[in-house]
Scaffold this motif. Structure first.
Motif, PDB file in Angstrom:
ATOM      1  N   GLU A  86     -61.134 -26.068  -5.997  1.00 29.47           N
ATOM      2  CA  GLU A  86     -60.687 -27.340  -6.561  1.00 29.47           C
ATOM      3  C   GLU A  86     -59.606 -27.997  -5.702  1.00 29.47           C
ATOM      4  N   GLY A  87     -58.856 -27.175  -4.983  1.00 24.66           N
ATOM      5  CA  GLY A  87     -57.792 -27.714  -4.135  1.00 24.66           C
ATOM      6  C   GLY A  87     -58.152 -27.793  -2.672  1.00 24.66           C
ATOM      7  N   ARG A  88     -59.449 -27.684  -2.361  1.00 25.51           N
ATOM      8  CA  ARG A  88     -59.849 -27.719  -0.949  1.00 25.51           C
ATOM      9  C   ARG A  88     -59.414 -29.015  -0.283  1.00 25.51           C
ATOM     10  N   TRP A  89     -59.488 -30.120  -1.018  1.00 26.10           N
ATOM     11  CA  TRP A  89     -59.114 -31.403  -0.410  1.00 26.10           C
ATOM     12  C   TRP A  89     -57.639 -31.440  -0.052  1.00 26.10           C
ATOM     13  N   MET A  90     -56.784 -30.792  -0.849  1.00 28.24           N
ATOM     14  CA  MET A  90     -55.361 -30.749  -0.514  1.00 28.24           C
ATOM     15  C   MET A  90     -55.114 -29.861   0.702  1.00 28.24           C
ATOM     16  N   ALA A  91     -55.781 -28.705   0.732  1.00 31.01           N
ATOM     17  CA  ALA A  91     -55.584 -27.757   1.829  1.00 31.01           C
ATOM     18  C   ALA A  91     -56.101 -28.318   3.146  1.00 31.01           C
ATOM     19  N   GLU A  92     -57.342 -28.786   3.148  1.00 32.00           N
ATOM     20  CA  GLU A  92     -57.913 -29.321   4.388  1.00 32.00           C
ATOM     21  C   GLU A  92     -57.255 -30.636   4.772  1.00 32.00           C
ATOM     22  N   GLY A  93     -56.813 -31.391   3.784  1.00 33.63           N
ATOM     23  CA  GLY A  93     -56.117 -32.634   4.083  1.00 33.63           C
ATOM     24  C   GLY A  93     -54.780 -32.391   4.764  1.00 33.63           C
ATOM     25  N   LEU A  94     -54.032 -31.391   4.278  1.00 35.08           N
ATOM     26  CA  LEU A  94     -52.743 -31.080   4.894  1.00 35.08           C
ATOM     27  C   LEU A  94     -52.943 -30.637   6.341  1.00 35.08           C
ATOM     28  N   ALA A  95     -53.933 -29.779   6.575  1.00 32.53           N
ATOM     29  CA  ALA A  95     -54.194 -29.302   7.938  1.00 32.53           C
ATOM     30  C   ALA A  95     -54.695 -30.431   8.828  1.00 32.53           C
ATOM     31  N   SER A  96     -55.480 -31.355   8.281  1.00 31.33           N
ATOM     32  CA  SER A  96     -55.989 -32.475   9.079  1.00 31.33           C
ATOM     33  C   SER A  96     -54.875 -33.445   9.445  1.00 31.33           C
ATOM     34  N   TYR A  97     -53.939 -33.665   8.527  1.00 33.69           N
ATOM     35  CA  TYR A  97     -52.783 -34.517   8.830  1.00 33.69           C
ATOM     36  C   TYR A  97     -51.912 -33.880   9.908  1.00 33.69           C
ATOM     37  N   TYR A  98     -51.561 -32.619   9.693  1.00 31.18           N
ATOM     38  CA  TYR A  98     -50.630 -31.971  10.613  1.00 31.18           C
ATOM     39  C   TYR A  98     -51.268 -31.599  11.950  1.00 31.18           C
ATOM     40  N   GLN A  99     -52.584 -31.450  12.022  1.00 29.28           N
ATOM     41  CA  GLN A  99     -53.186 -31.087  13.311  1.00 29.28           C
ATOM     42  C   GLN A  99     -52.887 -32.154  14.361  1.00 29.28           C
ATOM     43  N   ASN A 100     -52.716 -33.379  13.927  1.00 31.01           N
ATOM     44  CA  ASN A 100     -52.386 -34.469  14.842  1.00 31.01           C
ATOM     45  C   ASN A 100     -50.878 -34.631  15.008  1.00 31.01           C
ATOM     46  N   VAL A 101     -50.151 -34.594  13.898  1.00 33.68           N
ATOM     47  CA  VAL A 101     -48.702 -34.778  13.950  1.00 33.68           C
ATOM     48  C   VAL A 101     -48.041 -33.680  14.779  1.00 33.68           C
ATOM     49  N   LEU A 102     -48.389 -32.424  14.522  1.00 32.63           N
ATOM     50  CA  LEU A 102     -47.744 -31.315  15.235  1.00 32.63           C
ATOM     51  C   LEU A 102     -48.077 -31.324  16.721  1.00 32.63           C
ATOM     52  N   ARG A 103     -49.303 -31.682  17.063  1.00 32.68           N
ATOM     53  CA  ARG A 103     -49.679 -31.695  18.474  1.00 32.68           C
ATOM     54  C   ARG A 103     -48.938 -32.794  19.224  1.00 32.68           C
ATOM     55  N   ALA A 104     -48.728 -33.943  18.579  1.00 33.09           N
ATOM     56  CA  ALA A 104     -47.942 -34.997  19.224  1.00 33.09           C
ATOM     57  C   ALA A 104     -46.504 -34.541  19.414  1.00 33.09           C
ATOM     58  N   ARG A 105     -45.935 -33.916  18.400  1.00 30.81           N
ATOM     59  CA  ARG A 105     -44.550 -33.458  18.499  1.00 30.81           C
ATOM     60  C   ARG A 105     -44.365 -32.435  19.614  1.00 30.81           C
ATOM     61  N   ALA A 106     -45.378 -31.608  19.812  1.00 29.17           N
ATOM     62  CA  ALA A 106     -45.286 -30.554  20.824  1.00 29.17           C
ATOM     63  C   ALA A 106     -45.658 -31.045  22.218  1.00 29.17           C
ATOM     64  N   GLY A 107     -46.005 -32.304  22.351  1.00 29.08           N
ATOM     65  CA  GLY A 107     -46.347 -32.853  23.659  1.00 29.08           C
ATOM     66  C   GLY A 107     -47.767 -32.584  24.094  1.00 29.08           C
ATOM     67  N   LEU A 108     -48.637 -32.160  23.168  1.00 31.46           N
ATOM     68  CA  LEU A 108     -50.034 -31.901  23.516  1.00 31.46           C
ATOM     69  C   LEU A 108     -50.865 -33.175  23.510  1.00 31.46           C
ATOM     70  N   MET A 109     -50.319 -34.243  22.962  1.00 34.62           N
ATOM     71  CA  MET A 109     -50.914 -35.576  23.063  1.00 34.62           C
ATOM     72  C   MET A 109     -49.790 -36.579  22.835  1.00 34.62           C
TER      73      MET A 109
END
Length: 288
Positions: free
Chosen positions: A119-142
């Motif tokens: 039931e919470g898959r959308w929250m879990a996958e949504g959090l990872a999908s948001y942060y997969q971009n944010v964290l990579r930018a912060r780390a200089g990977l994009m």
């Protein structure tokens, strides 16, 4: 701090420990490269907090032959007998290709939330999908602009998915893009609301990890939202949860895009140079 042993690296940050193991690789140079890549991906979490979210996690990297041309055809986060992140890479994947792939950071981002069930898959996958971009930018990977473009492209895929069952019960291949990217929109909306009050999603999730998260943590999605509201104290997470969980179509992002100074035609994303919007975009993509 990083400790290195044959086939294994152990990372420490605060009270968190993350072990990286590369299995089945006979070439020491390639083994070291895969360890380096996995370590870089894991350390993106430290742009959101001063510690890893869980006390102990084991990440395992293996090579796999696959018809999928992606450098990382498959990744998974398991929560049985402790937490493990599994990453399967192509034998011919280069370090540059692996760094450009989102899968590892997506899987490591799952360490920031408890197990939320179907039931919470959308929250879990949504959090990872948001942060997969944010964290990579912060780390200089994009670049930050590229991170916004990739988020926008993801939202476009979600918008293009057919409407159907409420998000909390959506399932099937046709619903996958809506599940992932409507979920990401939930966390973007939460982050923007928090930043209006001088807080951030990083701050609330870091506090949650300290008080409430363990390798065996489970929660209903509503319970997770309630726990985050107890930390934040404004009831925002539950209000957004009720709205999103019941939604049968992709959420409206117009107000969020105005606040961020983003606009586009579906293929090209434009960035306004207004001080407030540019500052907000920069702040989100900057390490905590």
């Amino acid at each position: 701090m990083t400790q290195a042993f044959a086939g294994e690296r152990i990372l420490h940050a605060g009270s968190g420990r993350l072990e990286i193991v590369v299995n089945g690789i006979d070439d020491p140079a390639r083994e070291a490269m895969l360890q380096q890549w996995a370590e870089e991906a894991a350390k993106t979490l430290l742009t959101a907090s001063d510690r890893f979210p869980l006390p102990r996690v084991r990440a395992v990297v293996r090579e796999t032959d696959s018809r999928d041309p992606s450098p990382v055809p498959w990744g998974q986060t398991l929560r049985r007998d402790g937490v493990a992140v599994l990453l399967y890479v192509r034998p011919d994947a280069t370090l540059e290709q692996l760094r450009d792939d989102w899968t590892a950071v997506h899987e490591f981002s799952h360490l920031m939330h408890p197990y939320l069930g179907r039931e919470g898959r959308w929250m879990a996958e949504g959090l990872a999908s948001y942060y997969q971009n944010v964290l990579r930018a912060r780390a200089g990977l994009m670049s930050p602009d590229e991170a916004w473009r990739r988020l926008d492209a993801g939202f476009g895929r979600g918008l293009g998915a057919p409407a159907g069952r409420p998000l909390s019960s959506a399932k099937g291949r046709g619903a996958t893009m809506r599940i992932y990217w409507a979920g990401a929109a939930y966390w973007l909306h939460a982050d923007l609301a928090l930043r209006e009050r001088g807080s951030s999603l990083d701050t609330v999730l870091s506090a949650y990890a300290r008080c409430c998260l363990s390798d065996r943590s489970e929660s209903t999605p509503l319970g997770f939202a309630q726990a985050l509201d107890r930390i934040d104290g404004h009831g925002m997470f539950v209000r957004l949860y009720r709205k999103y969980a019941a939604a049968t179509a992709f959420p409206d992002l117009a107000a969020a895009y105005r606040a961020l100074g983003l606009s586009g035609n579906g293929t090209t994303l434009r960035f306004s140079q207004g001080d407030a919007a540019a500052r907000l975009r920069t702040t989100i993509m900057r390490a905590r």
